[in-house]
Design a protein around this motif. Structure first.
Motif, PDB file in Angstrom:
ATOM      1  N   TYR A 222     -42.211  30.497  47.068  1.00 43.72           N
ATOM      2  CA  TYR A 222     -41.061  29.747  47.575  1.00 43.72           C
ATOM      3  C   TYR A 222     -39.831  30.649  47.620  1.00 43.72           C
ATOM      4  N   THR A 223     -39.196  30.694  48.787  1.00 45.67           N
ATOM      5  CA  THR A 223     -38.084  31.620  48.989  1.00 45.67           C
ATOM      6  C   THR A 223     -36.947  30.936  49.730  1.00 45.67           C
ATOM      7  N   ASN A 224     -35.787  31.569  49.688  1.00 43.37           N
ATOM      8  CA  ASN A 224     -34.580  31.038  50.320  1.00 43.37           C
ATOM      9  C   ASN A 224     -33.803  32.208  50.925  1.00 43.37           C
ATOM     10  N   ASP A 225     -33.182  31.981  52.073  1.00 42.52           N
ATOM     11  CA  ASP A 225     -32.491  33.064  52.779  1.00 42.52           C
ATOM     12  C   ASP A 225     -31.398  33.703  51.938  1.00 42.52           C
ATOM     13  N   ILE A 226     -30.714  32.919  51.118  1.00 44.70           N
ATOM     14  CA  ILE A 226     -29.607  33.439  50.312  1.00 44.70           C
ATOM     15  C   ILE A 226     -30.074  33.851  48.918  1.00 44.70           C
ATOM     16  N   GLY A 228     -33.293  34.324  47.787  1.00 44.98           N
ATOM     17  CA  GLY A 228     -34.531  35.072  47.657  1.00 44.98           C
ATOM     18  C   GLY A 228     -35.633  34.212  47.065  1.00 44.98           C
ATOM     19  N   HIS A 229     -36.536  34.839  46.289  1.00 43.09           N
ATOM     20  CA  HIS A 229     -37.704  34.147  45.765  1.00 43.09           C
ATOM     21  C   HIS A 229     -37.387  33.331  44.509  1.00 43.09           C
ATOM     22  N   GLU A 303     -24.518  22.868  55.214  1.00 44.83           N
ATOM     23  CA  GLU A 303     -23.806  23.955  55.895  1.00 44.83           C
ATOM     24  C   GLU A 303     -22.751  23.452  56.874  1.00 44.83           C
ATOM     25  N   LYS A 323     -18.264  35.192  53.315  1.00 42.85           N
ATOM     26  CA  LYS A 323     -19.705  35.406  53.372  1.00 42.85           C
ATOM     27  C   LYS A 323     -20.356  34.431  52.409  1.00 42.85           C
ATOM     28  N   ARG A 324     -21.142  33.540  52.952  1.00 44.92           N
ATOM     29  CA  ARG A 324     -21.769  32.519  52.125  1.00 44.92           C
ATOM     30  C   ARG A 324     -22.728  33.153  51.124  1.00 44.92           C
ATOM     31  N   THR A 325     -22.654  32.659  49.904  1.00 42.78           N
ATOM     32  CA  THR A 325     -23.444  33.251  48.834  1.00 42.78           C
ATOM     33  C   THR A 325     -24.052  32.152  47.982  1.00 42.78           C
TER      34      THR A 325
END
Length: 379
Positions: A222-226, A228-229, A303, A323-325
């Motif tokens: 399972y991962t996420n663009d911001i 990571g894993h 978002e 920059k979204r974090t």
């Protein structure tokens, strides 16, 4: 109470100088200081007494409308660690090259100081925000979330807010997602044997490692663009009798950090399946107990949320390209939103996430001042 006078920087320095190490210091002391300061500014602020060492601070600044927002920060810090790895005394703030160095400078006394000072200054200046601001400084965030859970039972947040703003370290960037966290404790009982005849025993350590490895493989998918894993690691373990004996008992704790899409219910179901498989292999000799030591849900903001867009616009007005974090560690947002899972949460603070829990922790004064400037424009 007579007014306590501080400018933004002096208030930060004062707050950094009040020790509030979780488990070592009385977090009540820093809570009293904040309460007294806000009262001196004219706010209705009070302590939520939990025990002799723990207390929350709550305050309200009435706005023009019935809409409410919540500002939150935590009072505690992690321990100093090895003092020889610090260039300065971690318990005493030191200013150098536009930074303040101290334990908690980034996580998250700079964010807490900015929230408290801004709220007090708004009251002193007679500023009436559009939304009523509910402020809460919570204790024990770094461990069990005692303060946040007490806050929920106190009904302080009865009016449903439109935003929860938490001053966690994001480097003054908009934090839109926070990893969840689950601590699982496994206790395994097998059967001992002579080390020369392992087939006669049931190795509790090996079966525990097997369960962990198979669980980790599933979690890491399972991962996420911001963020990571998702991750899983054994953070505590013990077991074994002697080098020449099959270990019949083992105990370990798994630290799991989750991204959106991976839930505690899914993980617990997988654990049940893996434990059942191992028990069948040993014809029921292996016994496994598992319990949840800590559970913090994933927190995020949509978002297209208006508050997020407003924050980004204000950053651009400050000459900062947003920059979204996200944050890889848990915050009190995971507790405070338990009864309001749809509540938008913005993570926004002047500290650096990369400096949290490390030696020579610091905050940049420039970002601290920017944080306060943005708060004044947003509310």
């Amino acid at each position: 109470m007579s007014r306590i006078e501080y400018d933004e920087e002096a208030f930060l320095k004062e707050l950094l100088g009040i020790p509030s190490v979780n488990g070592a210091d009385s977090e009540r002391n820093i809570a009293v200081f904040i309460r007294d300061y806000l009262v001196s500014c004219g706010l209705a602020a009070s302590l939520q007494e939990i025990d002799s060492r723990h207390a929350n601070v709550v305050a309200v600044l009435e706005g023009e409308t019935q809409e409410t927002v919540v500002w939150n920060g935590h009072l505690d810090t992690v321990p100093y660690g090895k003092r020889e790895e610090w260039d300065t005394d971690p318990s005493a703030p030191v200013k150098k090259d536009g930074r303040y160095y101290a334990r908690g400078a980034s996580d998250m006394k700079a964010g807490l100081a900015g929230l408290v000072w801004t709220l007090g200054n708004m009251k002193r200046q007679g500023h009436v925000p559009r939304q009523t601001i509910y402020f809460c400084a919570t204790c024990d965030e770094e461990m069990g979330g005692l303060g946040a859970r007490y806050l929920l039972t106190s009904k302080f947040l009865e009016r449903r807010p439109s935003l929860l703003l938490i001053g966690e370290p994001t480097g003054c960037m908009p934090g839109i997602v926070q990893k969840g966290c689950i601590w699982l404790k496994f206790i395994l009982h097998g059967r001992t044997s002579h080390g020369a005849y392992p087939q006669n025993g049931v190795n509790a350590l090996e079966y525990g490692i097997d369960i962990f490895q198979r669980l980790k493989e599933r979690i890491q998918k399972y991962t996420n663009d911001i963020l990571g894993h998702s991750t899983a690691q054994i953070s505590m373990a013990k077991g074994g009798i002697a080098p020449n004996m099959t270990p019949d008992e083992a105990e370990f704790v798994v630290d799991i950090r989750t991204v959106p899409g991976l839930t505690i219910e899914m993980i617990l179901e997988w654990c049940g399946e893996l434990i059942e498989t191992c028990q069948k292999k040993t014809e029921g000799i292996l016994r496994v107990k598992m319990r949840v030591e800590n559970s913090r849900r994933v927190v995020a903001i949509e978002e297209d949320n208006e508050w997020l867009h407003r924050l980004e616009a204000e950053l651009q007005q400050e000459g900062i390209e947003p920059k979204r974090t996200g944050i890889h560690f848990f915050t009190d947002a995971s507790v405070l939103t338990e009864d309001m899972p749809q509540l938008p949460v913005l993570l926004f603070g002047p500290g650096e996430a990369s400096m949290a829990h490390r030696p020579n922790e610091y905050v940049e004064l420039k970002k601290y001042f920017t944080f306060i400037s943005i708060l004044n424009k947003l509310f």
